[in-house]
Design a protein around this motif. Structure first.
Motif, PDB file in Angstrom:
ATOM      1  N   ARG A 174      36.683   8.939 -52.182  1.00  0.00           N
ATOM      2  CA  ARG A 174      36.208   9.370 -50.872  1.00  0.00           C
ATOM      3  C   ARG A 174      34.685   9.499 -50.882  1.00  0.00           C
ATOM      4  NH1 ARG A 174      40.410   8.095 -47.742  1.00  0.00           N
ATOM      5  NH2 ARG A 174      42.353   9.036 -48.481  1.00  0.00           N
ATOM      6  N   PRO A 175      34.015   9.133 -49.774  1.00  0.00           N
ATOM      7  CA  PRO A 175      32.544   9.198 -49.738  1.00  0.00           C
ATOM      8  C   PRO A 175      31.995  10.583 -50.019  1.00  0.00           C
ATOM      9  CG  PRO A 175      33.373   7.891 -47.911  1.00  0.00           C
ATOM     10  CD  PRO A 175      34.572   8.492 -48.576  1.00  0.00           C
ATOM     11  N   GLY A 176      32.721  11.638 -49.607  1.00  0.00           N
ATOM     12  CA  GLY A 176      32.241  12.997 -49.820  1.00  0.00           C
ATOM     13  C   GLY A 176      32.455  13.511 -51.225  1.00  0.00           C
ATOM     14  N   ARG A 177      33.123  12.716 -52.070  1.00  0.00           N
ATOM     15  CA  ARG A 177      33.393  13.147 -53.432  1.00  0.00           C
ATOM     16  C   ARG A 177      32.561  12.374 -54.450  1.00  0.00           C
ATOM     17  NH1 ARG A 177      39.898  14.368 -52.638  1.00  0.00           N
ATOM     18  NH2 ARG A 177      39.531  16.026 -51.101  1.00  0.00           N
ATOM     19  N   ILE A 178      31.512  11.745 -53.939  1.00  0.00           N
ATOM     20  CA  ILE A 178      30.504  11.111 -54.784  1.00  0.00           C
ATOM     21  C   ILE A 178      29.317  12.061 -54.878  1.00  0.00           C
ATOM     22  CG2 ILE A 178      28.800   9.253 -54.875  1.00  0.00           C
ATOM     23  CD1 ILE A 178      30.906   7.391 -53.708  1.00  0.00           C
ATOM     24  N   VAL A 179      28.853  12.297 -56.087  1.00  0.00           N
ATOM     25  CA  VAL A 179      27.706  13.174 -56.326  1.00  0.00           C
ATOM     26  C   VAL A 179      26.514  12.305 -56.718  1.00  0.00           C
ATOM     27  CG1 VAL A 179      26.782  15.075 -57.696  1.00  0.00           C
ATOM     28  CG2 VAL A 179      29.220  15.042 -57.068  1.00  0.00           C
ATOM     29  N   LEU A 180      25.405  12.473 -56.010  1.00  0.00           N
ATOM     30  CA  LEU A 180      24.198  11.698 -56.295  1.00  0.00           C
ATOM     31  C   LEU A 180      23.110  12.627 -56.819  1.00  0.00           C
ATOM     32  CD1 LEU A 180      24.125   9.421 -53.112  1.00  0.00           C
ATOM     33  CD2 LEU A 180      25.009   8.860 -55.395  1.00  0.00           C
ATOM     34  N   ASN A 181      22.618  12.343 -58.038  1.00  0.00           N
ATOM     35  CA  ASN A 181      21.572  13.149 -58.658  1.00  0.00           C
ATOM     36  C   ASN A 181      20.268  12.361 -58.690  1.00  0.00           C
ATOM     37  OD1 ASN A 181      23.334  15.330 -59.327  1.00  0.00           O
ATOM     38  ND2 ASN A 181      24.158  14.070 -60.999  1.00  0.00           N
ATOM     39  N   ARG A 182      19.196  13.022 -58.302  1.00  0.00           N
ATOM     40  CA  ARG A 182      17.892  12.353 -58.287  1.00  0.00           C
ATOM     41  C   ARG A 182      17.445  11.978 -59.704  1.00  0.00           C
ATOM     42  NH1 ARG A 182      15.467  13.137 -53.247  1.00  0.00           N
ATOM     43  NH2 ARG A 182      16.627  14.616 -51.952  1.00  0.00           N
ATOM     44  N   ASP A 183      17.856  12.766 -60.689  1.00  0.00           N
ATOM     45  CA  ASP A 183      17.540  12.440 -62.080  1.00  0.00           C
ATOM     46  C   ASP A 183      18.485  11.329 -62.525  1.00  0.00           C
ATOM     47  OD1 ASP A 183      16.981  12.257 -64.719  1.00  0.00           O
ATOM     48  OD2 ASP A 183      17.483  14.338 -65.217  1.00  0.00           O
ATOM     49  N   ALA A 184      17.950  10.142 -62.733  1.00  0.00           N
ATOM     50  CA  ALA A 184      18.785   8.984 -63.053  1.00  0.00           C
ATOM     51  C   ALA A 184      19.288   8.997 -64.485  1.00  0.00           C
ATOM     52  CB  ALA A 184      18.011   7.694 -62.795  1.00  0.00           C
ATOM     53  N   ALA A 185      18.819   9.963 -65.293  1.00  0.00           N
ATOM     54  CA  ALA A 185      19.287  10.038 -66.682  1.00  0.00           C
ATOM     55  C   ALA A 185      20.620  10.780 -66.731  1.00  0.00           C
ATOM     56  CB  ALA A 185      18.257  10.754 -67.532  1.00  0.00           C
ATOM     57  N   GLY A 186      21.491  10.371 -67.626  1.00  0.00           N
ATOM     58  CA  GLY A 186      22.766  11.068 -67.757  1.00  0.00           C
ATOM     59  C   GLY A 186      23.895  10.091 -68.003  1.00  0.00           C
ATOM     60  N   ASP A 187      25.136  10.596 -67.807  1.00  0.00           N
ATOM     61  CA  ASP A 187      26.284   9.772 -68.167  1.00  0.00           C
ATOM     62  C   ASP A 187      26.984   9.171 -66.954  1.00  0.00           C
ATOM     63  OD1 ASP A 187      27.335  12.023 -67.036  1.00  0.00           O
ATOM     64  OD2 ASP A 187      28.746  12.462 -68.666  1.00  0.00           O
ATOM     65  N   GLY A 188      26.305   9.137 -65.833  1.00  0.00           N
ATOM     66  CA  GLY A 188      26.883   8.533 -64.645  1.00  0.00           C
ATOM     67  C   GLY A 188      26.490   7.069 -64.505  1.00  0.00           C
ATOM     68  N   LEU A 189      26.624   6.575 -63.293  1.00  0.00           N
ATOM     69  CA  LEU A 189      26.206   5.205 -62.995  1.00  0.00           C
ATOM     70  C   LEU A 189      24.821   5.224 -62.379  1.00  0.00           C
ATOM     71  CD1 LEU A 189      29.268   3.449 -61.272  1.00  0.00           C
ATOM     72  CD2 LEU A 189      28.242   2.879 -63.477  1.00  0.00           C
ATOM     73  N   GLU A 190      23.961   4.350 -62.851  1.00  0.00           N
ATOM     74  CA  GLU A 190      22.642   4.208 -62.215  1.00  0.00           C
ATOM     75  C   GLU A 190      22.797   3.305 -61.007  1.00  0.00           C
ATOM     76  OE1 GLU A 190      18.769   1.955 -63.564  1.00  0.00           O
ATOM     77  OE2 GLU A 190      18.908   3.884 -64.619  1.00  0.00           O
ATOM     78  N   VAL A 191      22.453   3.838 -59.819  1.00  0.00           N
ATOM     79  CA  VAL A 191      22.638   3.096 -58.569  1.00  0.00           C
ATOM     80  C   VAL A 191      21.357   3.158 -57.746  1.00  0.00           C
ATOM     81  CG1 VAL A 191      25.101   3.651 -58.566  1.00  0.00           C
ATOM     82  CG2 VAL A 191      23.516   5.084 -57.250  1.00  0.00           C
ATOM     83  N   THR A 192      21.280   2.263 -56.767  1.00  0.00           N
ATOM     84  CA  THR A 192      20.103   2.192 -55.898  1.00  0.00           C
ATOM     85  C   THR A 192      20.527   2.427 -54.453  1.00  0.00           C
ATOM     86  OG1 THR A 192      19.064   0.596 -57.378  1.00  0.00           O
ATOM     87  CG2 THR A 192      18.167   0.764 -55.144  1.00  0.00           C
ATOM     88  N   VAL A 193      19.777   3.279 -53.753  1.00  0.00           N
ATOM     89  CA  VAL A 193      20.055   3.542 -52.338  1.00  0.00           C
ATOM     90  C   VAL A 193      19.582   2.330 -51.527  1.00  0.00           C
ATOM     91  CG1 VAL A 193      19.579   5.038 -50.362  1.00  0.00           C
ATOM     92  CG2 VAL A 193      19.763   6.022 -52.672  1.00  0.00           C
ATOM     93  N   SER A 194      20.515   1.637 -50.881  1.00  0.00           N
ATOM     94  CA  SER A 194      20.132   0.459 -50.094  1.00  0.00           C
ATOM     95  C   SER A 194      20.047   0.766 -48.591  1.00  0.00           C
ATOM     96  CB  SER A 194      21.116  -0.690 -50.338  1.00  0.00           C
ATOM     97  OG  SER A 194      22.439  -0.294 -50.055  1.00  0.00           O
ATOM     98  N   LYS A 195      20.750   1.806 -48.133  1.00  0.00           N
ATOM     99  CA  LYS A 195      20.659   2.245 -46.737  1.00  0.00           C
ATOM    100  C   LYS A 195      20.779   3.752 -46.696  1.00  0.00           C
ATOM    101  CE  LYS A 195      22.801  -1.872 -44.646  1.00  0.00           C
ATOM    102  NZ  LYS A 195      23.972  -2.360 -43.846  1.00  0.00           N
TER     103      LYS A 195
END
Length: 359
Positions: free
Chosen positions: A287-308
């Motif tokens: 679900r879109p509301g269950r995605i957590v986005l952290n400004r610190d790109a370091a860590g064990d998640g996925l590195e992603v880019t905001v396109s919109k």
């Protein structure tokens, strides 16, 4: 709110019910369905899925080709609509324009054999239930769309049906009024203990009003459950995508311990319920509301880019370019939004994605 109009709420049961038009147009295909008395059950699905035909078979406006239908334990499969003790609230309201509000509400009672004074009192009571007691002498043309819908509800309620049916009742109303009227319908249903079968194609509406949702697809039933069950544990891709928005993410189950699976999403490891799946390729619904986005790109998640990045008032909506394809996320923080082109780390909330069982 008064409960003096409490009805004789009944169960509804479908057993192997099929409806075929002509030689080969199957509108409803061999469905089984149990509706408990006093519950609001919504038939939800896209156009052409069979939900309105199912409703009309409860009403007796359509006859099943095969199978049996019972209301309150009584077989009504071949009974005409007039003998089924159900009332329907139509999408178009179907009010008589030349009659006053109270005359519209009283119309069905005129054939009951009751004294005129009793009919008027019952009609006024019905109008009181929907908050329109002061509008009895107005014409429908003098009412708003929401008020006309409530008159239609009152007209159905005064007949004290075993089952009350709603066919897309809010589709003619604007968004704010839809929310108000659906809350009123739900309140009346709960206060009076009505059995209600409600048809809509609007997922948010179904989630808001229902005890149980029956998701229909291709003339059959895809899944039955509470709003939370369907939202949190969809049975397949169709239900996941239809009940609210969902990102469908391809992943790999790398290990299974008991009921817990560890999955790999382009190097990001996450643990969740197996839902009966074993090691190998799989699909998750996120679900879109269950995605957590952290400004610190370091860590064990996925590195992603905001396109919109889109501001919609109460929240921000983000489209993300990720190693597993484009994902959609929402965040409540509208005061410090992420920028287009910003690289962030994506993780899933503790109550996050679910694996989709194999079809």
């Amino acid at each position: 709110m008064t409960e003096t109009m409490n009805n004789k709420a009944a169960s509804v049961s479908f057993r192997n019910v099929t409806k075929v038009y002509g030689k080969d147009v199957v509108a409803v295909d061999n469905i089984d369905l149990e509706i408990e008395p006093g519950k609001l059950v919504t038939l939800l699905g896209p156009s052409g899925c069979g939900k309105t035909t199912t409703l009309r078979m409860i009403a007796g406006l359509e006859m099943s080709t095969k199978g049996s239908i019972t209301i309150g334990g009584v077989d009504v499969t071949r009974l005409p609509a007039t003998d089924r003790d159900v009332s329907m609230v139509f999408q178009s309201y179907a009010l008589f324009p030349h009659m006053t509000v109270i005359e519209n509400v009283s119309y069905g009672l005129k054939f009951s054999g009751h004294p005129k004074s009793d009919i008027r009192n019952a009609a006024l009571e019905g109008l009181g239930l929907v908050g329109l007691a002061d509008f009895a002498d107005r014409l429908p043309s003098e009412l708003s769309g929401g008020q006309q819908q409530r008159v239609a509800v009152a007209r159905a309620l005064v007949l004290k049906p075993q089952v009350l049916l709603f066919d897309e009742p809010l589709s003619n109303l604007d968004a704010k009024l839809r929310r108000q009227v659906r809350e009123e319908i739900r309140e009346i249903q709960q206060n009076l203990g009505l059995t209600v079968v409600y048809v809509t194609h609007d997922q948010e509406e179904a989630l808001a009003v229902s005890d149980t949702i029956v998701v229909m697809r291709n003339a059959g039933i895809a899944q039955i459950g509470t709003p939370r069950e369907l939202y949190d544990a969809p049975a397949d891709r169709f239900v996941a995508d239809f009940i609210g928005e969902a990102n469908l993410v391809e992943c790999a189950i790398t290990s299974v311990e008991g009921d817990t699976a560890e999955v790999d999403i382009a190097g990001y490891r996450y643990r969740l319920d197996t839902r009966g799946l074993d090691v190998g390729p799989a699909t998750m619904a996120v679900r879109p509301g269950r995605i957590v986005l952290n400004r610190d790109a370091a860590g064990d998640g996925l590195e992603v880019t905001v396109s919109k990045a889109t501001y919609v008032g109460s929240r921000m909506e983000y489209t993300l370019a990720t190693p597993v394809g484009e994902l959609f996320a929402v965040m409540d923080d509208v005061y410090d939004p992420l920028d287009v082109g910003q690289v962030v780390q994506l993780q899933f909330a503790d109550i996050g994605p679910v694996l989709l069982p194999e079809a």
